[in-house]
Design a protein around this motif. Structure first.
Motif, PDB file in Angstrom:
ATOM      1  N   PRO A  35       0.798  -1.228   0.000  1.00  0.00           N
ATOM      2  CA  PRO A  35       0.000   0.000   0.000  1.00  0.00           C
ATOM      3  C   PRO A  35       0.829   1.276   0.000  1.00  0.00           C
ATOM      4  CG  PRO A  35      -0.005  -1.031   2.167  1.00  0.00           C
ATOM      5  CD  PRO A  35       0.665  -1.991   1.246  1.00  0.00           C
ATOM      6  N   ALA A  36       2.097   1.172   0.359  1.00  0.00           N
ATOM      7  CA  ALA A  36       3.003   2.331   0.335  1.00  0.00           C
ATOM      8  C   ALA A  36       4.311   1.876  -0.289  1.00  0.00           C
ATOM      9  CB  ALA A  36       3.232   2.860   1.752  1.00  0.00           C
ATOM     10  N   PRO A  37       5.156   2.809  -0.725  1.00  0.00           N
ATOM     11  CA  PRO A  37       6.427   2.393  -1.348  1.00  0.00           C
ATOM     12  C   PRO A  37       7.207   1.425  -0.473  1.00  0.00           C
ATOM     13  CG  PRO A  37       6.088   4.740  -1.636  1.00  0.00           C
ATOM     14  CD  PRO A  37       4.998   4.271  -0.715  1.00  0.00           C
ATOM     15  N   LEU A  38       7.609   0.317  -1.063  1.00  0.00           N
ATOM     16  CA  LEU A  38       8.354  -0.724  -0.354  1.00  0.00           C
ATOM     17  C   LEU A  38       9.737  -0.837  -0.972  1.00  0.00           C
ATOM     18  CD1 LEU A  38       8.564  -3.129   1.622  1.00  0.00           C
ATOM     19  CD2 LEU A  38       7.594  -4.569  -0.188  1.00  0.00           C
ATOM     20  N   VAL A  39      10.769  -0.678  -0.144  1.00  0.00           N
ATOM     21  CA  VAL A  39      12.157  -0.770  -0.595  1.00  0.00           C
ATOM     22  C   VAL A  39      12.781  -2.002   0.032  1.00  0.00           C
ATOM     23  CG1 VAL A  39      14.411   0.360  -0.648  1.00  0.00           C
ATOM     24  CG2 VAL A  39      12.326   1.725  -0.832  1.00  0.00           C
ATOM     25  N   ARG A  40      13.398  -2.822  -0.798  1.00  0.00           N
ATOM     26  CA  ARG A  40      14.089  -4.022  -0.318  1.00  0.00           C
ATOM     27  C   ARG A  40      15.544  -3.973  -0.765  1.00  0.00           C
ATOM     28  NH1 ARG A  40       9.170  -7.357  -1.899  1.00  0.00           N
ATOM     29  NH2 ARG A  40       8.334  -8.204   0.042  1.00  0.00           N
ATOM     30  N   GLN A  41      16.391  -4.541   0.057  1.00  0.00           N
ATOM     31  CA  GLN A  41      17.790  -4.731  -0.336  1.00  0.00           C
ATOM     32  C   GLN A  41      17.959  -6.169  -0.794  1.00  0.00           C
ATOM     33  OE1 GLN A  41      20.798  -2.210   1.078  1.00  0.00           O
ATOM     34  NE2 GLN A  41      21.852  -3.906   2.061  1.00  0.00           N
ATOM     35  N   GLU A  42      18.442  -6.331  -1.999  1.00  0.00           N
ATOM     36  CA  GLU A  42      18.560  -7.642  -2.624  1.00  0.00           C
ATOM     37  C   GLU A  42      20.014  -8.094  -2.600  1.00  0.00           C
ATOM     38  OE1 GLU A  42      15.738  -8.797  -3.295  1.00  0.00           O
ATOM     39  OE2 GLU A  42      14.448  -7.071  -3.703  1.00  0.00           O
ATOM     40  N   VAL A  43      20.250  -9.282  -2.099  1.00  0.00           N
ATOM     41  CA  VAL A  43      21.617  -9.766  -1.987  1.00  0.00           C
ATOM     42  C   VAL A  43      22.111 -10.306  -3.326  1.00  0.00           C
ATOM     43  CG1 VAL A  43      21.311 -10.291   0.452  1.00  0.00           C
ATOM     44  CG2 VAL A  43      20.917 -12.086  -1.240  1.00  0.00           C
ATOM     45  N   ALA A  44      23.422 -10.308  -3.483  1.00  0.00           N
ATOM     46  CA  ALA A  44      24.050 -10.847  -4.688  1.00  0.00           C
ATOM     47  C   ALA A  44      23.996 -12.377  -4.660  1.00  0.00           C
ATOM     48  CB  ALA A  44      25.502 -10.377  -4.762  1.00  0.00           C
ATOM     49  N   CYS A  84      25.179  -5.990  -3.892  1.00  0.00           N
ATOM     50  CA  CYS A  84      23.768  -5.898  -3.539  1.00  0.00           C
ATOM     51  C   CYS A  84      23.094  -4.767  -4.318  1.00  0.00           C
ATOM     52  CB  CYS A  84      23.599  -5.691  -2.037  1.00  0.00           C
ATOM     53  SG  CYS A  84      24.388  -4.190  -1.426  1.00  0.00           S
ATOM     54  N   CYS A  85      21.791  -4.885  -4.498  1.00  0.00           N
ATOM     55  CA  CYS A  85      20.971  -3.893  -5.172  1.00  0.00           C
ATOM     56  C   CYS A  85      19.767  -3.572  -4.303  1.00  0.00           C
ATOM     57  CB  CYS A  85      20.481  -4.417  -6.520  1.00  0.00           C
ATOM     58  SG  CYS A  85      21.790  -4.739  -7.710  1.00  0.00           S
ATOM     59  N   THR A  86      18.982  -2.588  -4.720  1.00  0.00           N
ATOM     60  CA  THR A  86      17.717  -2.306  -4.052  1.00  0.00           C
ATOM     61  C   THR A  86      16.596  -2.322  -5.073  1.00  0.00           C
ATOM     62  OG1 THR A  86      17.955   0.095  -4.312  1.00  0.00           O
ATOM     63  CG2 THR A  86      18.791  -0.877  -2.278  1.00  0.00           C
ATOM     64  N   THR A  87      15.406  -2.715  -4.594  1.00  0.00           N
ATOM     65  CA  THR A  87      14.210  -2.632  -5.418  1.00  0.00           C
ATOM     66  C   THR A  87      13.190  -1.753  -4.702  1.00  0.00           C
ATOM     67  OG1 THR A  87      13.219  -4.630  -4.442  1.00  0.00           O
ATOM     68  CG2 THR A  87      14.557  -4.907  -6.432  1.00  0.00           C
ATOM     69  N   ARG A  88      12.386  -1.079  -5.478  1.00  0.00           N
ATOM     70  CA  ARG A  88      11.339  -0.223  -4.933  1.00  0.00           C
ATOM     71  C   ARG A  88      10.073  -0.461  -5.731  1.00  0.00           C
ATOM     72  NH1 ARG A  88       8.726   4.626  -5.571  1.00  0.00           N
ATOM     73  NH2 ARG A  88       8.471   5.954  -3.714  1.00  0.00           N
ATOM     74  N   THR A  89       8.958  -0.676  -5.038  1.00  0.00           N
ATOM     75  CA  THR A  89       7.693  -0.905  -5.725  1.00  0.00           C
ATOM     76  C   THR A  89       6.547  -0.399  -4.866  1.00  0.00           C
ATOM     77  OG1 THR A  89       6.357  -2.569  -6.883  1.00  0.00           O
ATOM     78  CG2 THR A  89       7.324  -3.219  -4.769  1.00  0.00           C
ATOM     79  N   GLU A  90       5.402  -0.220  -5.501  1.00  0.00           N
ATOM     80  CA  GLU A  90       4.181   0.183  -4.800  1.00  0.00           C
ATOM     81  C   GLU A  90       3.007  -0.304  -5.612  1.00  0.00           C
ATOM     82  OE1 GLU A  90       1.963   4.187  -2.997  1.00  0.00           O
ATOM     83  OE2 GLU A  90       3.782   4.365  -4.216  1.00  0.00           O
ATOM     84  N   GLY A  91       2.003  -0.864  -4.942  1.00  0.00           N
ATOM     85  CA  GLY A  91       0.826  -1.375  -5.628  1.00  0.00           C
ATOM     86  C   GLY A  91       0.743  -2.881  -5.501  1.00  0.00           C
TER      87      GLY A  91
END
Length: 291
Positions: A35-44, A84-91
């Motif tokens: 429901p709100a912006p979600l940021v995750r840290q993604e491991v290699a 590592c990278c980050t992803t951001r999504t909402e919805g």
């Protein structure tokens, strides 16, 4: 960055056709509402992630180089990454995730993974067959139907592709098994280390020394009880062993997983997970790869 936990409303695991299991360990169908912006840290990891989605888009960012990521994508191929990278999504995100070893990805995608190393590419940059497959999955009425369509498409791809160079496949398997040095693998092939590194990187995306480090990290990460997308470690899709419960002392963990010492363990966690083992085991820490 604002972040709120997503609600995973569906998570369905599918087992591929037996003919595909040397290449694909599982399919994961998912539906997640954020429901709100979600940021995750993604491991290699020493693997390739294929996401065939048709819901909310993601932004994928590599903090080391902006051009390696992608914005507004819901169907893409990522990796193998050595950071590592980050992803951001909402919805509402919905789709299917497929995890591939580099040898399996090399054959199924039909391109040297040197072109994918540390990059995220939308599927329309890879091939029209992936775009069509994503659309067919979106139109299918249920998860069994989607998994059956994946079986058909991937089986067709395998039938039309040539095998991976057996010498490089053997080198991959030796390094993925752990405990074997790059020099020993090169000697067994009768190649110089430089020749092995160049050929391995071209075909599988990362040099053999980095792959050996990533495999070792994956096992250490799993030992902390973390889900690392159940990452396959060999061409047959075998996953790292997860040990539940409290983590061991870091020196003990380093020795158990083949590190020279604790400092080397911490170095790899900083590079591949973006934080130390201590930070990862704290309550409410959040590091994941899609899965």
């Amino acid at each position: 960055m604002p972040a709120e936990a997503g609600v995973l409303t569906e998570a369905v695991v599918g087992r591929p056709d037996p003919r595909l299991r040397p290449y694909v360990d599982r399919y994961l169908g998912y539906r997640e509402h954020t429901p709100a912006p979600l940021v995750r840290q993604e491991v290699a990891g020493a693997f390739v992630v294929l996401i065939l989605g048709w819901g909310a888009a993601l932004d994928v960012t590599d903090p080391r180089a902006a051009g390696r990521g992608a914005s507004g994508v819901n169907a893409f191929v990522a990796g193998p990454f050595d950071g590592c990278c980050t992803t951001r999504t909402e919805g509402e995100g919905v789709g299917v995730q497929v995890l591939l070893t580099p040898p399996a990805a090399r054959r199924l995608l039909g391109l040297p993974l040197g072109e994918l190393a540390n990059r995220v590419l939308p599927v329309d940059r890879i091939g029209g067959w992936l775009v069509r497959l994503r659309d067919e999955l979106a139109e299918a009425p249920d998860w069994p139907g989607r998994f059956a369509r994946l079986d058909a498409a991937l089986t067709t791809r395998l039938a039309g592709s040539g095998p991976v160079d057996p010498r490089l496949l053997g080198a991959w398997r030796s390094l993925a098994a752990g405990g074997v040095g790059v020099g020993a693998v090169a000697d067994e092939l009768g190649w110089s280390r430089r020749h092995l590194a160049a050929a391995f990187r071209r075909e599988f995306g990362q040099p053999p020394k980095t792959v050996a480090r990533l495999v070792r990290f994956q096992r250490a990460y799993a030992t902390l009880g973390r889900e690392l997308v159940t990452a396959p470690l060999d061409d047959g899709g075998a996953a790292g062993v997860t040990v539940a419960g409290a983590g061991p002392g870091w020196a003990e963990l380093a020795a158990r997983c083949g590190y020279y010492d604790q400092s080397h363990l911490i170095r790899d966690f900083r590079q591949f997970a973006g934080r130390t083992p201590t930070a990862l085991v704290r309550p409410r820490s959040h590091s994941s790869n899609p899965g």
